[in-house]
Scaffold this motif. Structure first.
Motif, PDB file in Angstrom:
ATOM      1  N   ASP A 153     -61.924 -41.378 -69.891  1.00  0.00           N
ATOM      2  CA  ASP A 153     -62.566 -41.553 -68.595  1.00  0.00           C
ATOM      3  C   ASP A 153     -62.930 -40.198 -68.011  1.00  0.00           C
ATOM      4  O   ASP A 153     -62.221 -39.221 -68.190  1.00  0.00           O
ATOM      5  CB  ASP A 153     -61.624 -42.280 -67.634  1.00  0.00           C
ATOM      6  N   GLY A 154     -64.011 -40.167 -67.266  1.00  0.00           N
ATOM      7  CA  GLY A 154     -64.462 -38.934 -66.639  1.00  0.00           C
ATOM      8  C   GLY A 154     -63.534 -38.518 -65.508  1.00  0.00           C
ATOM      9  O   GLY A 154     -62.716 -39.299 -65.027  1.00  0.00           O
ATOM     10  N   ASP A 155     -63.690 -37.266 -65.064  1.00  0.00           N
ATOM     11  CA  ASP A 155     -62.872 -36.757 -63.966  1.00  0.00           C
ATOM     12  C   ASP A 155     -63.018 -37.626 -62.718  1.00  0.00           C
ATOM     13  O   ASP A 155     -62.045 -37.962 -62.057  1.00  0.00           O
ATOM     14  CB  ASP A 155     -63.296 -35.316 -63.618  1.00  0.00           C
ATOM     15  N   LEU A 156     -64.258 -37.944 -62.382  1.00  0.00           N
ATOM     16  CA  LEU A 156     -64.497 -38.734 -61.178  1.00  0.00           C
ATOM     17  C   LEU A 156     -63.836 -40.102 -61.291  1.00  0.00           C
ATOM     18  O   LEU A 156     -63.251 -40.602 -60.332  1.00  0.00           O
ATOM     19  CB  LEU A 156     -66.012 -38.887 -60.960  1.00  0.00           C
ATOM     20  N   GLN A 157     -63.909 -40.703 -62.476  1.00  0.00           N
ATOM     21  CA  GLN A 157     -63.333 -42.033 -62.646  1.00  0.00           C
ATOM     22  C   GLN A 157     -61.819 -41.987 -62.494  1.00  0.00           C
ATOM     23  O   GLN A 157     -61.232 -42.858 -61.858  1.00  0.00           O
ATOM     24  CB  GLN A 157     -63.723 -42.612 -64.012  1.00  0.00           C
ATOM     25  N   ARG A 158     -61.187 -40.956 -63.045  1.00  0.00           N
ATOM     26  CA  ARG A 158     -59.733 -40.876 -62.914  1.00  0.00           C
ATOM     27  C   ARG A 158     -59.329 -40.576 -61.477  1.00  0.00           C
ATOM     28  O   ARG A 158     -58.315 -41.072 -60.985  1.00  0.00           O
ATOM     29  CB  ARG A 158     -59.157 -39.853 -63.896  1.00  0.00           C
ATOM     30  N   LYS A 160     -61.004 -41.652 -58.901  1.00  0.00           N
ATOM     31  CA  LYS A 160     -61.185 -42.927 -58.203  1.00  0.00           C
ATOM     32  C   LYS A 160     -60.066 -43.915 -58.546  1.00  0.00           C
ATOM     33  O   LYS A 160     -59.608 -44.665 -57.673  1.00  0.00           O
ATOM     34  CB  LYS A 160     -62.567 -43.499 -58.520  1.00  0.00           C
ATOM     35  N   LEU A 179     -69.478 -33.325 -56.814  1.00  0.00           N
ATOM     36  CA  LEU A 179     -69.133 -33.564 -58.218  1.00  0.00           C
ATOM     37  C   LEU A 179     -69.199 -32.248 -59.005  1.00  0.00           C
ATOM     38  O   LEU A 179     -68.422 -32.010 -59.927  1.00  0.00           O
ATOM     39  CB  LEU A 179     -70.110 -34.604 -58.797  1.00  0.00           C
ATOM     40  N   GLN A 183     -64.721 -30.713 -61.077  1.00  0.00           N
ATOM     41  CA  GLN A 183     -64.055 -30.369 -62.333  1.00  0.00           C
ATOM     42  C   GLN A 183     -63.097 -29.197 -62.159  1.00  0.00           C
ATOM     43  O   GLN A 183     -61.940 -29.257 -62.571  1.00  0.00           O
ATOM     44  CB  GLN A 183     -65.115 -30.021 -63.389  1.00  0.00           C
TER      45      GLN A 183
END
Lengths: 669, 669
Positions: A153-158, A160, A179, A183
């Motif tokens: 999962d991407g940084d944003l997804q984790r 969230k 965004l 990171q």
């Protein structure tokens, strides 16, 4: 003092930011004119062009309202000392030494702050007002799971996922600009971050580690002054405040002058937008510095202003506001990033601009409504915000009406022969002894009355410089109470026998309030200007009362700087406001600023005002048939116990001298 | 040709955009090196530094993947003719004449387009594909009521009232930048306007009068090439297409080189972001010009690209993609204004970037999925998109798996001694007569085979310059079929007896494919490079098959430029792809570009792909225990009817010569 009709050999000079103006013979130096008008220009060398302190900036442009095309060419050529001042860098490019520059035609002169002895006193200040705290931004601390190959999962997804797991927040959005820094923030923080979430829908900031402070600022963009209050969004506390003159004043004191400047100068609107944005930005930086906080923690702004200020701030064309039907670009609230308005805040910071109501009734009035909440009361409130125009609100929980009345700027000291804005040196309180007809007065910047011992010593070198709005109202009311002015507004020439202070000037008379330099006179044209203004205000209030079907109001609230300084009794003597029990008349102080602060601290208040303004009944005085009649009827200075029964309880009124206008108005009651 | 191990007196020179490289003695001119490597540099004056055509740009930076620090200082001093070229403006600042600049150390050289004789052929082209039209933007014509004093609604409110009245649209939002122009548009148009509404929620453009054309562009951001297709959003028709090399190639041919460039050069990521955005912007302007339409009518973009391209385009840090666990900044679709990406489109124009799936599996793969919709079928599809890595999708309506396999760039002609990208002069087809061992081949830019009469005359002056991906695969497959290569990949030295084309080079052998200048050889290291790449590809596909629990696939789709040019038979001979009935193996052409176009033209397809990618099972080859074993097993070149029964139906395979790797693989089947 050089006033009177235009003269072929004289030219008009107008100083900003004081707004003082006068006609002077060609060849007069700018500094001489400034001295005679009481304009605040520093000079240490006594006009020898060597101190560099008196430099001023001639403004170029067409200023239609003043009937003036100002151009630096309307000053004489650069003197030799100015040339050398330029070459050694003392004189800034485009500026002139006011002791050297000679008036050769109409000209508009800006006195930069560092050429003024006294900085302007900005009266808009923060006032405590209980506000229910419900900020649009909240902080959430969370631990984000580390990335791993098994769950790509991407940084944003984790992030969230963590916010949903820990705080039940879902479906959050994020700006690309944030965004772009997410990171590194996550990695620097070892995956423990504080997230600012706006309106439960958008991530607007992410910081490494635990943070517990976020701030916002409420901005009141007045035509004359701009005030900024920095608030702690967690506590509601005001951390710092700052105010400044609105630099647009250089391009026109009143709103319509600025609108006409933008119509006549193709780049005008853009200039004015840049000026006001950069002034607000400076104030924002100043409150941030005062409070010693991190700029990145200022995430929310609310802004209020009248329609012209609103449009110029947003880069919308104010021209349609300058003529009938006075159409707004939008009457909705606006939400944009702070960077859209060129403010140097975090990319995630957002600005909320309260809704305008109609072409003359702006976001400032929406803010007044929000501060006053007349919809909460059974009693009928009359709320008046006096500025260049007067915004008038009338009603209660059942029904609310709003109108703007064209009072003009006389209440602000403009169009008055010795008028000036509320600034040090301005007479703000006046009393006239009805027996001796001798005056006493108080001056801004001093504590003593003019007949107190030590009065002169208390004032600075400038002394008395003019008279401001509250001063002129009290002066005229007192003149009326002393019999110097008749009910129809004419200065009674017969009074010349009773006091040397009443003198003839051609076919009319004036009252000499102060014999210093400048002389402060109240002349017939001043009385007429105030009569017109107060008639417009009273007629507007009456129009709304007629519409609402009421004969009297239960309470009156006077908003704005004017409202906080005026002595209500004298306003009522003049017939500015309808009769009302004096204890029910009070100042709403800076209600517009308070409303901005409420919108800053309470999310639900934004929805409330957006809904309320949709249901406010907007009354347009310009097309109402009865307004004109009400206006004419209101020109007289009232004193009848029938018309103002409450007033007669607190003040001794002169005997009735029958006049037709008063009767006419009474017949309309 | 100067290849081989580094030599103290030689330096590495690397040319962009061709990617050609070689080691040359210090003092060699850049033009000489270019000539020897077959790099396309124009020169009319024959090296006399007077035509100005051969100028090149030395690049500065650390290029870790090439083990190189490139610096303009690694070229000899400016010659006198270069100094005078600079002074008269023929030689651009920072550039060098390649006929004058001497190689004094490792150096990377960019050949600007106007110094190339041939422009690169960009193969990505628009392909027809039926798409259900459901664009995110629709146009609405409406008449807005004129403002009047009785109903002081703002311009925006009356526009919204008209849209609600005529079209049932409500609750629309608008950008401030559009509001800033709304006032004049309404007045110019006499209150009759066409409104572009996006997603039924936002007004993104307002034009005076009736308009019926809106456009969008689908952008495929490849590491090597960028392709833009301008579409009519009302008809779906492609109006114009344009392609160009991705200018980031100057900073690294393959993705990891670019990531490492950004890690080693602080401004690197910003440079690469600027480069790709400005290249896309140029292409957008070019298609708009080709189609002869108004820029303000282009309101929607869709963009796809692999994760590194995606991050660099958006200004996100690609560094985390460069090492395990290969974490994306976000795997969600992104919607932003086109101006956020620095495209010179209308303020209301928006860009939709398809979601990435995992650290190696980008928005381009999402687009391939959208174009191929394997979820619609009962049959098991294997979809392979070969680039620097191979993205592999396997599944049907029940389940979908996706993985990226580290094939490296050998299939693109990189890491091959005479390899080059698919460009004019590259050998793209090869056949070897199994009896005589004589080759015949075809070259990009020509129609004839090398043994056809007139073959030489058909080619331009450049002649044969190298061999590209499809050429090397066919060459190795044919060498295998002719017995020149054994199943374990060793070039059989015994064959030197049968043909002079097989020669020894140290302890290994090579096959001389073409004896011109440059000589094109297939040597042992080339075979090894292709073996590694094809084993990775095959192992990735097998891994997914094992996960899904299937032994065979029903259909294979080969996406990308490589997929459209490869002869499937030879790919199967090499064991690149699992066995499958040949008639069930087909090219998906430019599926990523097609997917971008689908997302452009169909709003619902965006929701579909966003939902689908959430349910795709992402398999990480790097941490899967079985992958390494599958990879080793797949290194051999297959020929067993057991392993590839379908293959044996269409091609004559050499007799089995038992080898352990084949048995190992079979035991896993």
């Amino acid at each position: 003092m050089p006033t009177g009709t235009p003269d072929a050999k004289k030219a008009l000079i107008l100083f900003n930011p004081s707004g003082k103006r006068g006609r002077f013979p060609l060849g007069t130096t700018v500094l001489q004119a400034a001295r005679e008008l009481g304009v605040d220009i520093d000079s240490m060398c006594g006009g020898r062009a060597c101190c560099g302190r008196c430099q001023v900036e001639p403004l170029e442009g067409t200023f239609a309202r003043e009937g003036m095309i100002s151009s630096p060419a309307h000053l004489g050529d650069l003197s030799e000392t100015e040339h050398s001042g330029l070459s050694i860098g003392i004189l800034r490019d485009g500026n002139r030494f006011s002791c050297q520059a000679k008036i050769m035609g109409d000209v508009r002169i800006d006195v930069p702050p560092d050429s003024q002895i006294h900085q302007q006193v900005v009266r808009k200040e923060y006032e405590a007002h209980p506000i229910e705290l419900d900020p649009v931004i909240r902080l959430y601390f969370t631990r984000v799971s580390e990335p791993d190959l098994e769950h790509p999962d991407g940084d944003l997804q984790r992030l969230k996922q963590a916010l949903e797991r820990d705080w039940g927040l879902s479906g959050l959005d994020i700006d690309l600009s944030l965004l772009q820094t997410l990171q590194s923030t996550l990695r620097e923080s070892d995956w423990q971050v504080t997230v600012a979430v706006r309106d439960e829908t958008r991530i607007v900031a992410v910081w490494a580690g635990l943070k517990d402070q976020i701030y916002g600022a409420a901005v009141d963009v007045g035509s004359t002054t701009i005030a900024v209050h920095l608030c702690d969004l967690s506590s509601g506390e005001v951390m710092a405040s700052a105010g400044a003159m609105n630099p647009q004043i250089r391009y026109g004191e009143d709103l319509m002058s600025r609108v006409s400047y933008t119509m006549l100068n193709p780049e005008g609107a853009g200039q004015l937008t840049t000026l006001v944005r950069s002034a607000i930005n400076k104030l924002l930086m100043s409150v941030i510095e005062q409070a010693n906080i991190d700029t990145s923690h200022v995430l929310e702004l609310t802004l209020v202003g009248n329609p012209v200020m609103h449009h110029l701030l947003l880069g919308l064309d104010p021209t349609p506001l300058g003529s009938s039907p006075f159409t707004l670009a939008t009457d909705q609230a606006i939400e944009i990033t702070a960077r859209t308005l060129d403010f140097d805040l975090a990319a995630g910071a957002r600005a909320y601009i309260l809704p305008c109501i109609a072409g003359h009734i702006g976001a400032d009035t929406a803010a007044v409504l929000l501060a006053e909440t007349p919809w909460d009361l059974d009693e009928i409130s009359l709320i008046i915000d006096v500025g260049t125009n007067a915004e008038i609100i009338l009603g209660n929980h059942e029904r609310l009406l709003v109108a703007s009345s064209p009072t003009g700027p006389a209440f602000e000291g403009a169009q008055i022969s010795n008028g000036q804005r509320a600034a040090p040196g301005a007479i703000e309180r006046v009393r006239i002894n009805p027996e001796t007809l001798e005056p006493r007065f108080k001056v801004i910047g001093g504590e003593l009355w003019s007949d107190d011992p030590g009065f002169e010593g208390e004032l600075d070198a400038q002394g008395v410089t003019g008279i401001c709005g509250s001063g002129i109202i009290e002066a005229i009311a007192c003149m009326y109470l002393a019999g110097i002015i008749r009910s129809d507004g004419v200065i009674n020439g017969a009074m010349t026998n009773r006091s040397p202070r009443i003198e003839a000037s051609g076919r009319t008379f004036f009252y000499l309030l102060h014999s210093g330099k400048p002389e402060i006179r109240i002349d017939q044209s001043d009385v007429r200007a105030i009569q017109l203004a107060k008639a417009a205000l009273y007629a507007g209030a009456r129009l709304l009362m007629d519409r609402l079907g009421v004969d009297k109001v239960d309470r009156i609230r006077l908003a704005g700087a004017f409202g906080s300084h005026i002595d209500v009794k004298y306003a009522m003597v003049l017939g500015m406001i309808p009769d009302c029990a004096l204890e029910q008349v009070s100042s709403a102080n800076n209600a517009a600023g308070t409303g901005a602060r409420i919108a800053l601290l309470s999310k639900s208040s934004r929805r409330e005002i957006e809904n309320r303004v949709r249901n406010v009944e907007r009354v347009e005085t310009a097309i109402d048939e009865s307004f004109q009649k009400l206006f004419v009827d209101a020109l007289a200075i009232p004193h009848a116990t029938q018309a103002f029964p409450m007033l007669s309880r607190v003040i001794t009124l002169p005997p009735v001298s029958g006049n037709h206008t008063k009767r006419k108005r009474r017949s309309n009651d």
